[in-house]
Design a protein around this motif. Structure first.
Motif, PDB file in Angstrom:
ATOM      1  N   LEU A 107       0.875  -1.017  -0.058  1.00 33.14           N
ATOM      2  CA  LEU A 107       0.020   0.138  -0.048  1.00 33.14           C
ATOM      3  C   LEU A 107       0.876   1.199  -0.050  1.00 33.14           C
ATOM      4  CD1 LEU A 107      -2.477  -1.127   2.774  1.00 33.14           C
ATOM      5  CD2 LEU A 107      -2.854  -1.109   0.100  1.00 33.14           C
ATOM      6  N   SER A 108       0.258   2.397  -0.388  1.00 34.04           N
ATOM      7  CA  SER A 108       0.914   3.764  -0.246  1.00 34.04           C
ATOM      8  C   SER A 108       1.692   3.743   1.104  1.00 34.04           C
ATOM      9  CB  SER A 108       0.054   4.863  -0.729  1.00 34.04           C
ATOM     10  OG  SER A 108      -0.852   4.758   0.327  1.00 34.04           O
ATOM     11  N   ASN A 109       1.240   3.347   2.430  1.00 34.95           N
ATOM     12  CA  ASN A 109       1.877   3.707   3.522  1.00 34.95           C
ATOM     13  C   ASN A 109       2.831   2.654   3.856  1.00 34.95           C
ATOM     14  OD1 ASN A 109       0.598   1.053   4.254  1.00 34.95           O
ATOM     15  ND2 ASN A 109      -0.858   2.210   5.358  1.00 34.95           N
ATOM     16  N   GLY A 110       3.266   1.623   2.609  1.00 39.06           N
ATOM     17  CA  GLY A 110       4.269   0.564   2.897  1.00 39.06           C
ATOM     18  C   GLY A 110       3.778  -0.651   3.262  1.00 39.06           C
ATOM     19  N   ASN A 111       2.672  -0.663   3.892  1.00 42.25           N
ATOM     20  CA  ASN A 111       2.187  -1.527   4.580  1.00 42.25           C
ATOM     21  C   ASN A 111       1.819  -2.816   3.322  1.00 42.25           C
ATOM     22  OD1 ASN A 111       2.452  -0.799   7.146  1.00 42.25           O
ATOM     23  ND2 ASN A 111       0.236  -0.209   7.012  1.00 42.25           N
ATOM     24  N   GLU A 112       1.980  -4.227   3.687  1.00 42.68           N
ATOM     25  CA  GLU A 112       1.800  -5.096   2.775  1.00 42.68           C
ATOM     26  C   GLU A 112       0.464  -6.012   3.017  1.00 42.68           C
ATOM     27  OE1 GLU A 112       4.362  -8.685   0.534  1.00 42.68           O
ATOM     28  OE2 GLU A 112       5.298  -7.463   2.209  1.00 42.68           O
ATOM     29  N   ILE A 113      -0.185  -6.006   1.688  1.00 39.51           N
ATOM     30  CA  ILE A 113      -1.428  -7.033   1.866  1.00 39.51           C
ATOM     31  C   ILE A 113      -1.024  -8.375   1.654  1.00 39.51           C
ATOM     32  CG2 ILE A 113      -3.553  -7.366   0.709  1.00 39.51           C
ATOM     33  CD1 ILE A 113      -3.459  -4.903   2.060  1.00 39.51           C
ATOM     34  N   ILE A 114      -1.386  -9.276   2.481  1.00 35.54           N
ATOM     35  CA  ILE A 114      -1.272 -10.699   2.487  1.00 35.54           C
ATOM     36  C   ILE A 114      -2.647 -11.396   2.288  1.00 35.54           C
ATOM     37  CG2 ILE A 114      -0.480 -12.748   3.864  1.00 35.54           C
ATOM     38  CD1 ILE A 114       1.639 -10.600   3.500  1.00 35.54           C
ATOM     39  N   VAL A 115      -2.414 -12.241   1.119  1.00 33.77           N
ATOM     40  CA  VAL A 115      -3.598 -13.139   0.617  1.00 33.77           C
ATOM     41  C   VAL A 115      -3.334 -14.338   1.329  1.00 33.77           C
ATOM     42  CG1 VAL A 115      -5.043 -13.880  -1.226  1.00 33.77           C
ATOM     43  CG2 VAL A 115      -3.575 -11.703  -1.402  1.00 33.77           C
ATOM     44  N   ARG A 116      -4.586 -14.951   1.712  1.00 35.91           N
ATOM     45  CA  ARG A 116      -4.651 -16.478   2.041  1.00 35.91           C
ATOM     46  C   ARG A 116      -6.095 -17.103   1.954  1.00 35.91           C
ATOM     47  NH1 ARG A 116      -7.477 -17.014   6.581  1.00 35.91           N
ATOM     48  NH2 ARG A 116      -7.115 -15.637   8.379  1.00 35.91           N
ATOM     49  N   PRO A 117      -6.056 -18.140   1.838  1.00 38.02           N
ATOM     50  CA  PRO A 117      -7.423 -18.795   1.605  1.00 38.02           C
ATOM     51  C   PRO A 117      -8.122 -18.763   3.051  1.00 38.02           C
ATOM     52  CG  PRO A 117      -5.805 -20.413   1.126  1.00 38.02           C
ATOM     53  CD  PRO A 117      -5.181 -19.267   1.579  1.00 38.02           C
ATOM     54  N   TYR A 118      -9.605 -18.563   2.828  1.00 40.91           N
ATOM     55  CA  TYR A 118     -10.443 -18.350   4.014  1.00 40.91           C
ATOM     56  C   TYR A 118     -10.427 -19.602   5.026  1.00 40.91           C
ATOM     57  CZ  TYR A 118     -14.960 -18.810   6.320  1.00 40.91           C
ATOM     58  OH  TYR A 118     -15.996 -19.013   6.869  1.00 40.91           O
ATOM     59  N   ARG A 119     -10.501 -19.152   6.305  1.00 41.54           N
ATOM     60  CA  ARG A 119     -10.831 -20.017   7.195  1.00 41.54           C
ATOM     61  C   ARG A 119     -11.987 -19.654   8.286  1.00 41.54           C
ATOM     62  NH1 ARG A 119      -4.824 -18.597   9.519  1.00 41.54           N
ATOM     63  NH2 ARG A 119      -3.547 -19.552   7.671  1.00 41.54           N
ATOM     64  N   GLU A 120     -12.572 -20.654   8.658  1.00 43.49           N
ATOM     65  CA  GLU A 120     -13.668 -20.562   9.541  1.00 43.49           C
ATOM     66  C   GLU A 120     -13.840 -19.295  10.311  1.00 43.49           C
ATOM     67  OE1 GLU A 120     -17.293 -23.015  11.647  1.00 43.49           O
ATOM     68  OE2 GLU A 120     -16.338 -24.045   9.912  1.00 43.49           O
ATOM     69  N   GLU A 121     -12.792 -19.142  11.121  1.00 44.71           N
ATOM     70  CA  GLU A 121     -12.800 -18.261  12.246  1.00 44.71           C
ATOM     71  C   GLU A 121     -12.647 -16.712  11.392  1.00 44.71           C
ATOM     72  OE1 GLU A 121      -8.471 -19.956  11.846  1.00 44.71           O
ATOM     73  OE2 GLU A 121     -10.293 -20.790  11.768  1.00 44.71           O
ATOM     74  N   ASP A 122     -12.249 -16.771  10.063  1.00 46.27           N
ATOM     75  CA  ASP A 122     -12.623 -15.373   9.522  1.00 46.27           C
ATOM     76  C   ASP A 122     -13.903 -14.817   9.438  1.00 46.27           C
ATOM     77  OD1 ASP A 122      -9.711 -15.575   9.221  1.00 46.27           O
ATOM     78  OD2 ASP A 122     -10.143 -16.461   7.199  1.00 46.27           O
ATOM     79  N   ALA A 123     -15.180 -15.718   9.445  1.00 51.62           N
ATOM     80  CA  ALA A 123     -16.212 -15.301   9.153  1.00 51.62           C
ATOM     81  C   ALA A 123     -16.829 -14.178   9.878  1.00 51.62           C
ATOM     82  CB  ALA A 123     -17.303 -16.677   9.253  1.00 51.62           C
TER      83      ALA A 123
END
Length: 168
Positions: A3-19
Motif C-alpha cells: 500500500l502507499s503507506n508501505g504496509n503489505e497486503i497478504i492473501v490467504r485462503p479463507y478459514r472459518e474463524e475469519d467469518a
C-alpha cells in the motif's frame, strides 16, 4: 502488494474463524458505501440476510480469499462454479474495507480470483455487480451480460467476461 503507506497486503485462503470479521467488513460496505445507491431500507434488508451463517454456507461451495493488512482483514473475494457448470463461474462477495477503497486492493482481489482454477477452467465468468461497483468491474474487463444494461431483481447489473483460446 504494498500500500502507499508501505504496509503489505497478504492473501490467504479463507478459514472459518475469519467469518465474523468478514461479515463486519461486508456490513460496513453496505451501510457506508452501498447505501448511497440503494437507500437505507434496501440496505437494512441486506444486513438482515448477510450474517455469519450465510457466509459460512457460501464458503462451503466457493473458493474464498482473505486479504490482510497487519492484523485485520481489509478485503475478501470469492469465486464459485455458476450453478454447477464446468464451463461457467461466478465472482461473489468482493468487498474492501471502506477506508482502504481506492488503494488497489479491489484489483488485487479480482486478479487473485482470475488466477483461481474455477476462473481458469471457465469459458464465461459472471458477476452480479452492485450499482456502486459496476464501473470498477467494467474497468477490469467485464461487460454487461448479453450487452444489456439493466438491473436484475436483486438490483444488480449482471456482467460477464469470456475467456477464449487467446486469453488462456
Amino acid at each position: 502488494m504494498k500500500l502507499s503507506n508501505g504496509n503489505e497486503i497478504i492473501v490467504r485462503p479463507y478459514r472459518e474463524e475469519d467469518a465474523e470479521e468478514i461479515i463486519k467488513l461486508i456490513i460496513r460496505n453496505f451501510k457506508e458505501v452501498n447505501v448511497k445507491d440503494y437507500g437505507e431500507e434496501a440496505i437494512a434488508v441486506h444486513v438482515a440476510t448477510h450474517d455469519v451463517n450465510w457466509f459460512k454456507g457460501m464458503a462451503e461451495y466457493a473458493h474464498v480469499y482473505v486479504f490482510w493488512n497487519g492484523d485485520k482483514i481489509v478485503g475478501v473475494g470469492s469465486i464459485s462454479s455458476f450453478w454447477g457448470s464446468p464451463t461457467e463461474s461466478i465472482l461473489l462477495t468482493v468487498f474492501v474495507l471502506p477506508e482502504f477503497h481506492g488503494q488497489g486492493i479491489g484489483s488485487q482481489i479480482i486478479d487473485t480470483l482470475e488466477s483461481d482454477e474455477l476462473f481458469l477452467r471457465a469459458e464465461r465468468i459472471e458477476i452480479p455487480a452492485s450499482i456502486t461497483a459496476v464501473e470498477f468491474y467494467r474497468k477490469k474487463g467485464y461487460e454487461y451480460k448479453n450487452g444489456i444494461k439493466e438491473l436484475d431483481d436483486e438490483q444488480h447489473y449482471r456482467l460477464e467476461k469470456f475467456r477464449t483460446a487467446e486469453t488462456v
